[in-house]
Design a protein around this motif. Structure first.
Motif, PDB file in Angstrom:
ATOM      1  N   ALA A   1      60.575  -5.184  42.606  1.00  0.00           N
ATOM      2  CA  ALA A   1      60.038  -6.504  42.384  1.00  0.00           C
ATOM      3  C   ALA A   1      60.653  -7.096  41.286  1.00  0.00           C
ATOM      4  N   GLU A   2      60.547  -8.385  40.953  1.00  0.00           N
ATOM      5  CA  GLU A   2      61.136  -8.980  39.812  1.00  0.00           C
ATOM      6  C   GLU A   2      59.909  -9.038  38.925  1.00  0.00           C
ATOM      7  N   ALA A   3      60.145  -9.184  37.531  1.00  0.00           N
ATOM      8  CA  ALA A   3      59.128  -9.041  36.631  1.00  0.00           C
ATOM      9  C   ALA A   3      58.432 -10.743  36.568  1.00  0.00           C
ATOM     10  N   ARG A   4      59.262 -11.465  36.760  1.00  0.00           N
ATOM     11  CA  ARG A   4      58.682 -12.688  36.838  1.00  0.00           C
ATOM     12  C   ARG A   4      57.936 -13.210  37.906  1.00  0.00           C
TER      13      ARG A   4
ATOM     14  N   ILE B   1      57.640  -1.751  35.499  1.00  0.00           N
ATOM     15  CA  ILE B   1      56.593  -1.757  36.511  1.00  0.00           C
ATOM     16  C   ILE B   1      57.042  -2.539  37.771  1.00  0.00           C
ATOM     17  N   ALA B   2      57.567  -3.655  37.494  1.00  0.00           N
ATOM     18  CA  ALA B   2      57.945  -4.424  38.942  1.00  0.00           C
ATOM     19  C   ALA B   2      59.443  -3.588  39.341  1.00  0.00           C
ATOM     20  N   ARG B   3      60.303  -3.349  38.504  1.00  0.00           N
ATOM     21  CA  ARG B   3      61.407  -2.683  39.158  1.00  0.00           C
ATOM     22  C   ARG B   3      61.303  -1.253  40.125  1.00  0.00           C
ATOM     23  N   PHE B   4      60.112  -0.685  39.558  1.00  0.00           N
ATOM     24  CA  PHE B   4      59.550   0.423  40.086  1.00  0.00           C
ATOM     25  C   PHE B   4      59.353   0.246  41.682  1.00  0.00           C
TER      26      PHE B   4
END
Ligand SMILES: Cc1ncc(COP(=O)(O)O)c(C=O)c1O
Length: 397
Positions: free
Chosen positions: A79-82, A73-76
């Motif tokens: 963004a970064e997951a963290r 979802i972040a990469r989409f």
């Protein structure tokens, strides 16, 4: 130009198997494609356990599915997951940011086209609100916005990426750069943008970017907040409880790191996993394809609706300046009556103030009718809308 994505994709949405439905309300909530349903069912059927806490195999699988979804979802959106936080919806994420960022004595710049989700939370902070007006075609008055920034002392600029009423796509990157230079944070409501445009939150340069799962082909019950690391670290949590702490004593809690400190309680596990499947699905279609498709439909809708006498369209005149939605009014007919008559023919559109009463007052409307497009729509759907409006005019002639 032929529409390439719609015909096959309609079959991906079980609700659209119902006879005679022309769904033009994806701006309110999108339909759910089969892979999203399958991912949620897979979790409930094979991996049902709580996340993060369990040490046994099923719990580890559930955690992997949940955290794997966070990464995708972040990469989409670049963004970064963290730096990606799950909330209940966009509204909750915007409340979290507004409460943490502003208070009495602060100055916050808002636009007249905001959804109540990015407006009421700021009103509730007690901050002084500086409103950015619109031109006659629904574009932001950027001179006014930059004037506020130049005057100084602005804590945050909060604006929507794509208006849910006007369709206007705002120049977020330019505004964020100007805000940064003036020492203000930029908070973007990307709810109507993420399902329609290729978004890269780092490229946009904003401090906080918010969206919601259920308008992006995901399930209800999950919203997303991305932030710059330092901005997230400076933000206090809105909700306290389990999971969001590093330790607790009688003297008080020590909060966990971002994003955990914002995710108190048991997360919407199946929903996050479902949203992970939604971004995989949408990513496989490709946002450039989605955008091209919606551009074509929006241009066609603008062209067709503008041929109808007594129908007025709000927002920019060209599809290029808009996300895939069109709001309109029909002379002498209340928008609810328009939607009801069109709806009785199976065409699903939204009528009302669209949670944008400040904008309605600026436009001089009580309400409008809105058609919003998605990957499953076709030009025939727009034709059905136009036929419905002609029928409305016959009834009220
Ligand atoms: C522009 C915009 N922002 C925020 C929201 C609120 O989304 P949610 O109800 O999922 O919090 C909506 C929903 O209509 C919207 O269109």
């Amino acid at each position: 130009m032929a529409i390439t994505v719609a015909p096959d994709l309609r079959a991906e949405f079980p609700t659209l198997e119902r006879e005679g439905i022309v769904y033009l309300d994806s701006g309110a909530t999108s339909q759910t494609p089969r892979p999203v349903l399958a991912a949620m069912e897979d979790y409930y059927t094979h991996h049902r356990a709580s996340v993060h806490r369990g040490v046994y195999a099923v719990a580890a699988e559930a955690t992997d599915l949940f955290e794997g979804a966070r990464h995708r979802i972040a990469r989409f959106v670049g963004a970064e997951a963290r730096n990606t936080v799950f909330t209940r919806n966009a509204t909750e994420a915007l409340n979290l940011v507004a409460r943490g960022v502003a208070g009495p004595g602060d100055r916050v710049v808002l636009t007249e086209m905001e959804h109540h989700s990015n407006l009421v939370p700021w009103q509730m902070t007690g901050a002084e609100l500086l409103w950015v007006g619109l031109d006659a075609e629904g574009r932001l008055d950027l001179d006014q916005l930059y004037g506020y920034l130049e005057a100084g002392g602005v804590k945050a600029v909060a604006l929507t990426h794509v208006s849910n009423v006007l369709g206007t796509i705002n120049p977020v990157a330019e505004i964020a750069a100007r805000a940064r230079a003036a020492g203000a944070l930029t908070v973007v409501d990307g709810t109507q943008a993420v399902p329609r445009l290729a978004v890269d939150v780092v490229e946009l340069g904003c401090d906080f970017y918010v969206w919601t799962g259920h308008k992006a082909y995901g399930p209800t019950g999950v919203g997303v907040l991305h932030g710059r690391r330092e901005a997230l670290e400076a933000l206090p949590p809105l909700i306290g409880g389990g999971h969001m702490i590093a330790s607790v004593t009688k003297d008080g809690p020590r909060f966990a790191e971002v994003p955990t400190k914002f995710e108190a309680g048991t997360s919407a596990i199946a929903e996050v996993i479902g949203l992970g499947a939604a971004v995989d699905w949408l990513g496989a279609i490709g946002l450039d394809t989605v955008r091209a498709h919606e551009l074509e439909l929006t241009a066609y809708a603008l062209e067709q609706l503008s041929t109808l006498e007594g129908v007025s369209i709000d927002g920019p005149p060209t599809a290029e300046e808009r996300g895939g939605l069109v709001s309109f009014t029909v002379d002498g007919v209340h928008p609810h009556d328009v939607a009801e008559i069109i709806g009785s023919r199976g065409v699903c559109v939204r009528a009302g103030h669209h949670c944008a009463q400040v904008l309605m007052a600026v436009l001089g409307h009580q309400a409008t009718t809105r058609a919003s497009f998605s990957v499953h729509n076709t030009k025939e759907d727009v034709d059905a809308l136009v036929a419905g409006i002609l029928r409305v005019q016959e009834v009220f002639a």
